[in-house]
Write an enzyme that holds these catalytic residues in place. Structure first.
Site, PDB file in Angstrom:
ATOM      1  N   TYR A 147      44.347  -8.336 -75.802  1.00 60.62           N
ATOM      2  CA  TYR A 147      43.119  -8.358 -76.606  1.00 60.62           C
ATOM      3  C   TYR A 147      42.825  -7.000 -77.228  1.00 60.62           C
ATOM      4  CZ  TYR A 147      41.070 -12.922 -75.513  1.00 60.62           C
ATOM      5  OH  TYR A 147      40.782 -14.255 -75.443  1.00 60.62           O
ATOM      6  N   LYS A 180      52.837 -13.523 -65.344  1.00 59.81           N
ATOM      7  CA  LYS A 180      54.100 -14.038 -65.881  1.00 59.81           C
ATOM      8  C   LYS A 180      55.140 -12.956 -65.593  1.00 59.81           C
ATOM      9  CE  LYS A 180      56.468 -17.119 -68.170  1.00 59.81           C
ATOM     10  NZ  LYS A 180      56.729 -18.484 -67.685  1.00 59.81           N
ATOM     11  N   ASP A 200      52.260 -20.587 -66.252  1.00 57.76           N
ATOM     12  CA  ASP A 200      52.581 -21.962 -66.666  1.00 57.76           C
ATOM     13  C   ASP A 200      52.413 -22.932 -65.500  1.00 57.76           C
ATOM     14  OD1 ASP A 200      54.717 -20.631 -65.474  1.00 57.76           O
ATOM     15  OD2 ASP A 200      56.258 -21.545 -66.735  1.00 57.76           O
ATOM     16  N   ASP A 214      41.475 -16.295 -70.304  1.00 60.84           N
ATOM     17  CA  ASP A 214      40.805 -17.001 -71.396  1.00 60.84           C
ATOM     18  C   ASP A 214      41.236 -18.463 -71.386  1.00 60.84           C
ATOM     19  OD1 ASP A 214      39.346 -17.393 -73.824  1.00 60.84           O
ATOM     20  OD2 ASP A 214      41.233 -17.270 -74.923  1.00 60.84           O
ATOM     21  N   ASP A 225      39.070 -21.987 -69.677  1.00 56.77           N
ATOM     22  CA  ASP A 225      38.734 -23.192 -70.454  1.00 56.77           C
ATOM     23  C   ASP A 225      39.290 -24.431 -69.759  1.00 56.77           C
ATOM     24  OD1 ASP A 225      37.452 -21.785 -72.497  1.00 56.77           O
ATOM     25  OD2 ASP A 225      38.406 -22.971 -74.077  1.00 56.77           O
TER      26      ASP A 225
HETATM   27  C1  IPM Z   1      35.733 -16.505 -74.407  1.00 56.60           C
HETATM   28  C2  IPM Z   1      35.986 -16.682 -75.881  1.00 56.60           C
HETATM   29  C3  IPM Z   1      36.213 -15.311 -76.494  1.00 56.60           C
HETATM   30  C4  IPM Z   1      37.452 -14.722 -75.837  1.00 56.60           C
HETATM   31  C5  IPM Z   1      36.320 -15.330 -78.021  1.00 56.60           C
HETATM   32  C6  IPM Z   1      35.125 -15.970 -78.682  1.00 56.60           C
HETATM   33  C7  IPM Z   1      36.534 -13.944 -78.578  1.00 56.60           C
HETATM   34  O1  IPM Z   1      37.045 -17.553 -76.088  1.00 56.60           O
HETATM   35  O2  IPM Z   1      34.736 -15.825 -74.056  1.00 56.60           O
HETATM   36  O3  IPM Z   1      36.494 -17.049 -73.611  1.00 56.60           O
HETATM   37  O4  IPM Z   1      38.566 -14.999 -76.265  1.00 56.60           O
HETATM   38  O5  IPM Z   1      37.282 -13.967 -74.877  1.00 56.60           O
HETATM   39 MG    MG Z   2      37.763 -18.495 -74.317  1.00 53.33          MG
END
Ligand code: IPM
Ligand code: MG
Length: 360
Positions: free
Chosen positions: A142, A192, A224, A248, A252
């Site tokens: 990042y 990884k 993975d 990240d 999710d």
């Molecule tokens: C998160 C989001 C952010 C990230 C984006 C919006 C920059 O996906 O907070 O997980 O990638 O960290």
């Molecule tokens: Mg995210």
């Protein structure tokens, strides 16, 4: 002196959901007879529209002057065409970096009231799901240099750098182990390291830190495999420790399998500056301004803010209890709707929670 919360509503559904989160915090401080001050600043697309910069200096200063930061969401198609360093996301990444919020805690749990929403097979869900992703937030690909898009031998080429130094790994590992000590005492570090040097150092360093926590069981998993294990049997995880990009993605995934992305909160913490609290979902531009969004992830993030950011655990618990009672009473926004429940919008959902905070 009163504590101050700096509000960053942001874009899309951000302002709507944050308004409900603030209403719940106001209700709880009224009930507990304490006082909190609020300040507000621009971030993301809203800040770009106002002055061309997704993270104005004024916003950083307002956050630094507060005791905690409470954010809605940033981003939207309106700003998609802008260059990378002028996009709304830069505001969010920038405030994390400016406040040195290197530790991102993303708990994923199944709310018993929403068991039917869970995407897992019932026999898998029955084993339980109660984990926290501890994601490193200010390093990795990042922020790594060099990065860019340039022409190499006449071919346009994009590049980024995955990079971690041992101090960055050590400080986030400590957060994960300390957290595990308050939970089921299991850390799974995800990397990884069969392919990437940055991951190899990550694994070595995590093993070193683990020696200081003899009670914690440490395991390692390639990313993975972890993505697969999360859907196969998430009950095996307690604390997941990982870097920025893997975190990240996996956070999710962890959230989605609970079936209700709209329910999950997050905290981003550093060593000295105020922490930042926000729902893990995004700005949902498709439903923005329509009073359809689920404000509960933001409201629950508000409870995390009170507990972790302002050290007000009783007030935090009162919010969580009211959320649970609201769900038990059958109120649902569209994203968590099932047959036989009462469909409500963002404002009404917030008002139902506020009502129950005040009633207690
Ligand atoms: C998160 C989001 C952010 C990230 C984006 C919006 C920059 O996906 O907070 O997980 O990638 O960290
Ligand atoms: Mg995210």
């Amino acid at each position: 002196m009163n504590k101050t919360i700096c509000l960053l509503p942001g874009d899309g559904i951000g302002p709507e959901i944050l308004a409900q989160g603030v209403a719940c915090i106001k209700a709880v401080i009224e009930r507990f007879n304490c006082a909190i001050d609020f300040s507000e600043a621009l971030i993301g697309g809203a800040a770009i529209d106002a002055g061309g910069d997704p993270l104005p200096r004024k916003t950083i200063d307002a956050c630094l002057a507060a005791d905690a930061v409470y954010l809605g969401a940033v981003g939207g198609p309106k700003w998609d065409g802008l260059p990378m360093d002028k996009r709304p996301e830069k505001g969010l990444l920038g405030i994390r970096k400016a406040l040195d919020l290197f530790a991102n805690l993303r708990p994923a749990t199944l709310w018993p009231e929403l068991a039917k929403a869970c995407l897992l097979r019932p026999d898998i869900a029955a084993r339980g799901l109660d984990l926290v992703v501890v994601r490193e937030l200010t390093g990795d690909i990042y922020f790594g240099q060099p990065r860019g898009i340039e022409e190499r031998d006449g071919v346009r080429t994009g590049f980024n750098t995955m990079i971690y130094d041992e101090n960055e790994i050590e400080r986030i590992a400590k957060i994960a182990f300390d957290l595990a000590m308050t939970r089921r005492k299991i850390v799974c570090s995800i990397d990884k390291s069969n392919v990437l040097e940055a991951s190899r150092l990550w694994r070595e360093k995590v093993i070193e830190v683990a020696r200081r926590y003899p009670e914690v069981r440490l395991t390692h998993m390639y990313v993975d495999n972890a993505a697969m294990q999360l859907v196969r049997d998430p009950s095996q995880f307690d604390v997941i420790l990982t870097g920025n990009i893997f975190g990240d993605i996996l956070s999710d995934e962890s959230a989605a399998i609970t079936g209700s992305l709209g329910m999950l909160p997050s905290a981003s913490l550093g060593e000295k500056n105020p922490g930042l609290f926000e729902p893990i979902h995004g700005s949902a531009p498709d439903i923005a301004g329509q009073d359809k969004a689920n404000p509960l992830a933001t409201i629950i993030s508000g409870a995390m803010l009170l507990e972790t950011g302002l050290k007000m655990p009783a007030e935090a618990a009162a919010i969580l209890k009211a959320v649970s009672e609201t769900l038990k009473a059958g109120y649902r926004t569209a994203d968590i709707m099932e047959d036989g429940k009462k469909l409500v919008g963002c404002r009404e959902m917030g008002a139902e929670v506020v009502k129950r905070i005040k009633q207690a």
